[in-house]
Design an enzyme around this catalytic site. Structure first.
Site, mmCIF file in Angstrom:
data_model
loop_
_atom_site.group_PDB
_atom_site.id
_atom_site.type_symbol
_atom_site.label_atom_id
_atom_site.label_comp_id
_atom_site.label_asym_id
_atom_site.label_seq_id
_atom_site.Cartn_x
_atom_site.Cartn_y
_atom_site.Cartn_z
ATOM 1 N N LYS A 1 0.775 -1.253 0.000
ATOM 2 C CA LYS A 1 0.000 0.000 0.000
ATOM 3 C C LYS A 1 0.806 1.303 0.000
ATOM 4 C CE LYS A 1 -2.005 -1.342 3.766
ATOM 5 N NZ LYS A 1 -2.850 -1.586 4.929
ATOM 6 N N ASP B 1 -5.386 -5.195 10.822
ATOM 7 C CA ASP B 1 -6.681 -4.492 10.886
ATOM 8 C C ASP B 1 -7.874 -5.431 10.666
ATOM 9 O OD1 ASP B 1 -5.941 -4.799 8.236
ATOM 10 O OD2 ASP B 1 -6.422 -2.758 7.606
HETATM 11 C C1 GLC Z 1 -2.801 -4.744 2.793
HETATM 12 C C2 GLC Z 1 -1.991 -5.312 3.950
HETATM 13 C C3 GLC Z 1 -2.882 -6.086 4.904
HETATM 14 C C4 GLC Z 1 -4.062 -5.247 5.330
HETATM 15 C C5 GLC Z 1 -4.808 -4.716 4.119
HETATM 16 C C6 GLC Z 1 -5.962 -3.802 4.501
HETATM 17 O O1 GLC Z 1 -3.283 -5.783 2.011
HETATM 18 O O2 GLC Z 1 -0.947 -6.113 3.446
HETATM 19 O O3 GLC Z 1 -2.135 -6.509 6.032
HETATM 20 O O4 GLC Z 1 -4.921 -5.995 6.133
HETATM 21 O O5 GLC Z 1 -3.914 -3.992 3.292
HETATM 22 O O6 GLC Z 1 -5.536 -2.682 5.192
#
Ligand code: GLC
Length: 455
Positions: free
Chosen positions: A158, A194
């Protein structure tokens, strides 16, 4: 000669999935899940199925004051969470801090110093700098956990790339940064993804909430799995015979498993991302990329003289200008309900992008593009959730959901409900979780404190 409508349809068709395609995606993901859970095949699996150390959900007897941190999107949050015995919800106060790109992509030390700095400001503001509280850290990136308070970052996702963090225990980095300041102290008890936080937060109100889902900047899911199915589990066996698995499903497709479904626009997004070749499923779904996908499709349509009279603008040609929130705003508006004209947000958005020459028909086409891209995202997420639901084999399950795309898109929930209904035989309830990821980290911490006899 194909008509304009036919040409538009030709461009959007690859975004539209029928039931068979969705069943097929579900099957492919299911295979990857099995691969990730098995010791022998895990090293080659794209979906890593990371075992967390969360094995118990709140039983309502937890209580106390906790701190929570939430790092994973464009904002960083600090929360003070007050939990009372038996309550169905918690009380909280929180502040949000934007993370400048220079911090996201700078050094790890800078990032963690910035986090500690925000914490100090927050504690000062709420007058709790002197009180040492237990802390839950929502860190929403793939981590290999070795305990509830030990998690080494596998890779950034991200848009984050802070140097010197991959391979390190992020709890240690946090503790070090707090120590470097020396003006407050906390007891870091738990680190959670999360998805896990979201599932736990919804679990307070519905004990069948055994799946957590995020459709925001990124996309990912977690669920409660039987320990016997988790060969990769390295902790103690025995009761409770279950553990939450953070799937990290965003990485699905990194081995080419989705190549036949990817459009030229998906490939272009990937080419220009800072994590090329990675997070393929996530790039087809999440908010970090959705607006950009729409922009790329519109650019192609302009080239083919299908919109804007074939005239682009500097903004339309610039990466990242078409924000994901526009997709929701555009789809929210129904010209049937409101008179076309000034109120049409699509026109306003197109004007702000320098497309002053856009017509009402162009607005309709733009909306069709938004709908195609967001519906595909909802379909992909639904296939993913259905793969989990079918694997769990329960009669009823609730899914705690958070993330800006799910929250703000006008039809995402409805689309998901319909699609999941077609793909499973289970009674699936989607629950929106307000502040779930931060709240959940505090709840995991509270459970851990209860089990350790600290509260
Ligand atoms: C990305 C991260 C993951 C997280 C997701 C939503 O995929 O790698 O850990 O849960 O974003 O935020």
């Amino acid at each position: 000669m194909a008509s304009k409508e036919e040409k538009i349809d030709l461009i959007l068709r690859p975004f539209r999935y029928d039931n068979d395609t969705l069943q097929d995606i579900l099957g492919r993901l299911h295979k990857e899940m099995e691969k990730g859970l098995k010791k022998e095949t895990n090293p080659d699996a794209t979906v890593k199925m990371l075992a967390t150390y969360v094995r118990a959900v709140p039983d309502g007897t937890e209580s106390g004051d906790f701190l929570a941190l939430d790092l994973g999107g464009s904002n960083f949050r600090v929360l003070h969470v007050h939990i009372e015995k038996g309550a169905k919800d918690v009380r909280l106060q929180s502040d949000s801090y934007a993370i400048p790109e220079s911090i996201m992509t700078g050094s790890g030390e800078q990032l963690f110093d910035y986090i500690a700095d925000c914490m100090a400001k927050f504690l000062e503001k709420i007058g709790m700098k002197e009180k040492k509280m237990a802390l839950g850290f929502t860190f929403s990136f793939p981590c290999k956990q070795r305990g509830l308070d030990c998690a080494s970052l596998i890779k950034w996702t991200k848009g984050f790339s802070a140097a010197g963090v991959e391979g390190e225990d992020v709890v240690r980095l946090l503790r070090d940064a707090i120590k470097r300041r020396g003006d407050f102290d906390t007891d870091v008890v738990a680190v959670v993804n999360d998805t896990v936080g979201t599932m736990m937060a919804c679990g307070l109100a519905d004990h069948d909430c055994l799946i957590g889902l995020i459709v925001g900047t990124g996309s990912n899911a977690c669920y409660m799995e039987k320990l016997d199915n988790v060969e990769i589990w390295e902790g103690e066996r025995g009761e409770p015979n279950q553990v939450v698995v953070n799937m990290e499903w965003g990485a699905f497709g990194e081995d080419g498993a989705l190549d036949d479904l990817r459009t030229p626009y998906d490939r272009e997004i990937d080419e220009h991302s800072i994590n090329r070749g990675q997070q393929i499923y996530e790039k087809m779904i999440s908010g970090m990329y959705m607006g950009e996908l729409v922009r790329l499709v519109l650019l192609e349509m302009t080239k083919q003289m299908l919109v804007f009279g074939g005239r682009t603008s500097t903004d339309l040609e610039t990466r990242g200008t078409f924000q994901t929130k526009y997709v929701s705003e555009i789809e929210e508006y129904t010209s049937l309900r409101e008179p076309i004209g000034d109120k049409n947000p699509t026109m306003k958005i197109l004007h702000s992008l320098g497309l002053k020459h856009a017509t009402e028909t162009d607005c309709e086409t733009v909306k069709e593009v938004c709908r195609a891209v967001s519906t595909r995202a909802a379909h992909l997420v639904s296939a993913g959730i259905s793969a989990i639901v079918n694997k769990m084999g329960r009669e009823r399950v609730a899914v705690g959901v958070d993330g800006s795309v799910y929250k703000y898109h006008p039809h995402f929930k409805e689309l998901m409900t319909q699609t999941i209904d077609k793909l499973t035989h289970c009674d699936v309830k989607l629950m929106l979780s307000e502040d779930g990821s931060g709240k959940g980290a505090a709840l995991v911490t509270a459970v851990a404190c209860r089990l350790a006899g600290k509260s």
